[in-house]
Design a protein around this motif. Structure first.
Motif, short mmCIF file in Angstrom:
data_model
loop_
_atom_site.label_atom_id
_atom_site.label_comp_id
_atom_site.label_asym_id
_atom_site.label_seq_id
_atom_site.Cartn_x
_atom_site.Cartn_y
_atom_site.Cartn_z
N PRO A 5 38.57 47.40 36.33
CA PRO A 5 38.59 47.13 34.89
C PRO A 5 37.84 45.86 34.50
N PHE A 6 37.69 44.90 35.43
CA PHE A 6 36.97 43.67 35.13
C PHE A 6 35.94 43.40 36.22
N THR A 7 34.76 42.99 35.81
CA THR A 7 33.76 42.56 36.79
C THR A 7 34.21 41.24 37.39
N PRO A 8 33.69 40.86 38.56
CA PRO A 8 34.07 39.57 39.13
C PRO A 8 33.80 38.41 38.18
N GLU A 9 32.71 38.48 37.43
CA GLU A 9 32.38 37.41 36.50
C GLU A 9 33.41 37.31 35.39
N LYS A 10 33.81 38.46 34.85
CA LYS A 10 34.80 38.45 33.77
C LYS A 10 36.16 38.02 34.28
N ALA A 11 36.54 38.49 35.47
CA ALA A 11 37.83 38.10 36.04
C ALA A 11 37.88 36.60 36.27
N ARG A 12 36.79 36.03 36.79
CA ARG A 12 36.75 34.58 37.01
C ARG A 12 36.86 33.83 35.69
N GLU A 13 36.19 34.33 34.67
CA GLU A 13 36.26 33.69 33.36
C GLU A 13 37.69 33.65 32.84
N ILE A 14 38.42 34.75 33.04
CA ILE A 14 39.82 34.80 32.60
C ILE A 14 40.66 33.82 33.41
N GLY A 66 41.56 66.50 37.86
CA GLY A 66 40.58 65.44 37.64
C GLY A 66 40.84 64.25 38.53
N CYS A 67 42.11 63.87 38.66
CA CYS A 67 42.43 62.71 39.47
C CYS A 67 42.13 62.96 40.94
N ILE A 68 42.42 64.17 41.41
CA ILE A 68 42.29 64.44 42.85
C ILE A 68 40.84 64.66 43.25
N PHE A 69 40.10 65.41 42.42
CA PHE A 69 38.79 65.85 42.87
C PHE A 69 37.61 65.12 42.25
N PHE A 70 37.80 64.60 41.06
CA PHE A 70 36.64 64.02 40.39
C PHE A 70 36.62 62.50 40.44
N PHE A 71 37.77 61.89 40.41
CA PHE A 71 37.82 60.42 40.38
C PHE A 71 37.10 59.78 41.56
N PRO A 72 37.28 60.29 42.79
CA PRO A 72 36.60 59.64 43.91
C PRO A 72 35.09 59.68 43.81
N TYR A 73 34.54 60.56 43.01
CA TYR A 73 33.09 60.71 42.97
C TYR A 73 32.45 60.05 41.75
N ILE A 74 33.25 59.56 40.82
CA ILE A 74 32.66 58.98 39.62
C ILE A 74 33.19 57.56 39.41
N GLY A 75 33.12 56.78 40.42
CA GLY A 75 33.48 55.37 40.25
C GLY A 75 34.72 54.97 40.99
N GLU A 76 34.82 55.32 42.26
CA GLU A 76 36.00 54.96 43.04
C GLU A 76 36.20 53.45 43.09
N ASP A 77 35.06 52.71 43.09
CA ASP A 77 35.15 51.26 43.22
C ASP A 77 35.10 50.55 41.88
N VAL A 78 35.08 51.31 40.79
CA VAL A 78 35.02 50.68 39.48
C VAL A 78 36.35 50.01 39.16
N ASN A 115 45.25 47.20 38.64
CA ASN A 115 44.15 48.06 39.06
C ASN A 115 42.92 47.28 39.51
N MET A 116 43.15 46.12 40.14
CA MET A 116 42.03 45.30 40.61
C MET A 116 41.93 45.25 42.14
N VAL A 117 42.95 45.69 42.85
CA VAL A 117 42.96 45.49 44.31
C VAL A 117 43.24 46.78 45.07
N GLY A 118 43.03 47.93 44.43
CA GLY A 118 43.37 49.21 45.05
C GLY A 118 42.66 49.48 46.36
N ASP A 119 41.50 48.87 46.57
CA ASP A 119 40.75 49.11 47.80
C ASP A 119 40.88 47.97 48.80
N TRP A 120 41.79 47.03 48.56
CA TRP A 120 41.97 45.93 49.50
C TRP A 120 42.77 46.40 50.73
#
Length: 511
Positions: free
Chosen positions: A41-50, A27-39, A62-67
């Motif tokens: 845990p917090f939206t930018p709005e929620k992260a800013r609120e925090i 699941g991690c290798i084959f399915f994760f990239p296709y069902i929300g790779e860029d998802v 788990n907020m900067v994996g694609d940086w």
């Protein structure tokens, strides 16, 4: 690919014996990239609120994996700089009772390639810039390296840092600072006068010792060495002198080890001592501006005016290293007074912008109600912000904004608890004082530091427009006369201020 994988699984007895684990791997290798790779845990709005509301330190996972900046290890940075030299601060690894302030350190200019060679103990360093410093006895720290300055000819790399994911659109590496250190490199315990702080760990690990604003008196604050926006502690947190600083026993340290890929939130006015615990560490931070900074800049302007005036009156031969190396020079009284007036103007401009327009009251009763309402607002602001430092009132569950009803602590936002509260509900490494990392499986719930240069005097609300380009609303007018030297002196010699200064001097004389 799928048949080959099943063949591998069929030939791997350990995976066959743990079929459920194999399914997870698939699941991690084959399915994760296709069902929300860029998802995230917090939206930018929620992260800013925090970030803007939370009044206790916490770690985002788990907020900067694609940086792209996650690839900025020292080797990569060395290639990016292509032989460009940067300044390193050199300190001793031996633990003294006195903090290693920047004024007591040595400095060398070297390339990152030379730093790598030295940190790995290569013989070639015997003749290089680090030749006078044995790696076994010294540490090196390239700190306060503003990315906008060291990569001014490679602006495209600014976009490798994406603070927009935390709700700050447009903020990138251009508004960030780079830190590169060897094992043992540290920053003396201090608090930042301005803003809150987001810190991304890239390579190696750093241990953070954080103290709430209410612990200020226990940390024996000082402004010497002087650095704009930094209030230092006289206590060496790593080796405290309890005979000289007995009140430090009452301080409550929140300790966390930050690992690569994690982002630490340091709330406003939280003290912090930071040390590198791996052979090489790289991190990036950005100071986030807050409305409360306008009042803090007035205080900083007063402090600078006093410190520069008094210290410049001393003999130049006394050898007193009072000005931090991060400060270029002691500015003149004229410049300091101009800075003070700009800070006051910006403060009132911010106050005016935050007060909604109201109909002119038609009765004295209405006027009194409006004044009472404003007084209550100021009292609330005082209780939640600046008066914490004076009254030592602090609660880890207090927030600036009421809209953050419930903090989403869990595997993606780890609470940094006091050192004495290392319970199983928080995770094995979230608050530990040893070398263990934070666990993702947690089951629990100078340039100024805001990139507002002193030479530009003060910036507008977005911290990008120089003060001399502000609109007319921010400049002194008939209702706000320019402050003079006599105004400043009149406030400084106010009986209340003199009484407080006398008490502080008497306390110092007792030590």
């Amino acid at each position: 690919m799928i048949p080959m994988l099943w063949e591998i699984i069929g030939n791997t007895s350990c995976i066959i014996n743990h079929l459920s684990t194999a399914v997870v791997v698939i699941g991690c290798i084959f399915f994760f990239p296709y069902i929300g790779e860029d998802v995230k845990p917090f939206t930018p709005e929620k992260a800013r609120e925090i970030v803007m509301s939370l009044q206790q330190p916490a770690v985002f996972c788990n907020m900067v994996g694609d940086w792209p900046a996650l690839h900025w290890d020292v080797k990569h940075l060395s290639a990016m700089l292509d032989g460009k030299t940067i300044q390193f601060r050199i300190g001793l690894k031996t633990m003294d009772l006195v903090p290693q302030f920047e004024t007591s350190c040595s400095y060398v200019k070297a390339t990152l390639e030379q730093f790598l060679a030295w940190s790995s103990g290569q013989p070639s360093c015997l003749s290089g810039p680090f030749s006078c410093f044995k790696h076994s006895k010294y540490w090196a720290y390239a700190d306060y390296k503003y990315i906008a300055r060291i990569f001014e000819d490679k602006e495209e790399v600014f976009q490798d840092v994406r603070w927009s994911d935390f709700g700050f659109p447009g903020r990138s590496g251009q508004e960030s600072t780079l830190w590169i250190g060897s094992e043992g490199a540290n920053t003396p315990c201090h608090l930042d006068s301005y803003g809150c702080n987001l810190v991304l760990q890239i390579q190696g690990r750093k241990r953070w010792h954080l103290f709430p604003p209410g612990d200020t008196s226990f940390l024996y604050p000082t402004r010497i060495p002087y650095e704009e926006s930094s209030v230092f502690s006289k206590v060496n947190v790593a080796n405290p002198d309890l005979k000289r600083f007995p009140e430090y026993r009452n301080a409550t340290a929140h300790v966390v080890t930050l690992s690569p890929g994690q982002v630490l939130l340091v709330p406003r006015h939280w003290w912090h001592y930071v040390e590198s615990i791996d052979p090489i560490t790289v991190s990036i931070n950005s100071w986030i501006e807050l409305d409360a900074d306008h009042e803090a800049r007035v205080e900083e302007a007063v402090t600078r005016t006093l410190v520069c005036a008094l210290k410049s009156a001393e003999s130049s031969s006394d050898g007193d290293p009072w000005l931090n190396p991060t400060e270029v020079e002691a500015t003149s009284h004229e410049i300091n007074l101009q800075y003070l007036n700009q800070a006051v103007s910006a403060y009132f401009k911010c106050q005016k912008a935050n007060v909604p327009e109201q109909a002119h009251p038609s009765s004295s009763g209405a006027q009194q109600e409006t004044r009472a309402s404003r007084k209550r607002k100021r009292q609330v602001s005082c209780e939640t912000e600046d008066c914490q430092l004076l009254n030592h009132e602090f609660s880890s569950s207090t927030f600036k904004a009421e809209k953050l009803q419930k903090v989403p602590f869990g595997p993606h936002l780890i609470q940094v608890l006091p050192q004495s509260q290392e319970t199983s509900s928080v995770g094995a490494g979230a608050v530990a004082s040893d070398d263990r990392d934070l666990l993702h499986e947690n089951e629990g719930g100078h340039f100024g530091k805001l990139h507002c240069t002193r030479k530009q005097l003060l910036m507008s609300n977005d911290c990008r427009t120089p003060a001399n380009q502000m609109d007319s609303d921010s400049s002194p007018n008939a209702s706000q006369a320019a402050l003079s030297t006599n105004d400043l002196l009149d406030c400084l010699v106010n009986p209340h201020v003199i009484r407080l200064v006398a008490q502080l001097l008497l306390e110092r004389a007792r030590v």
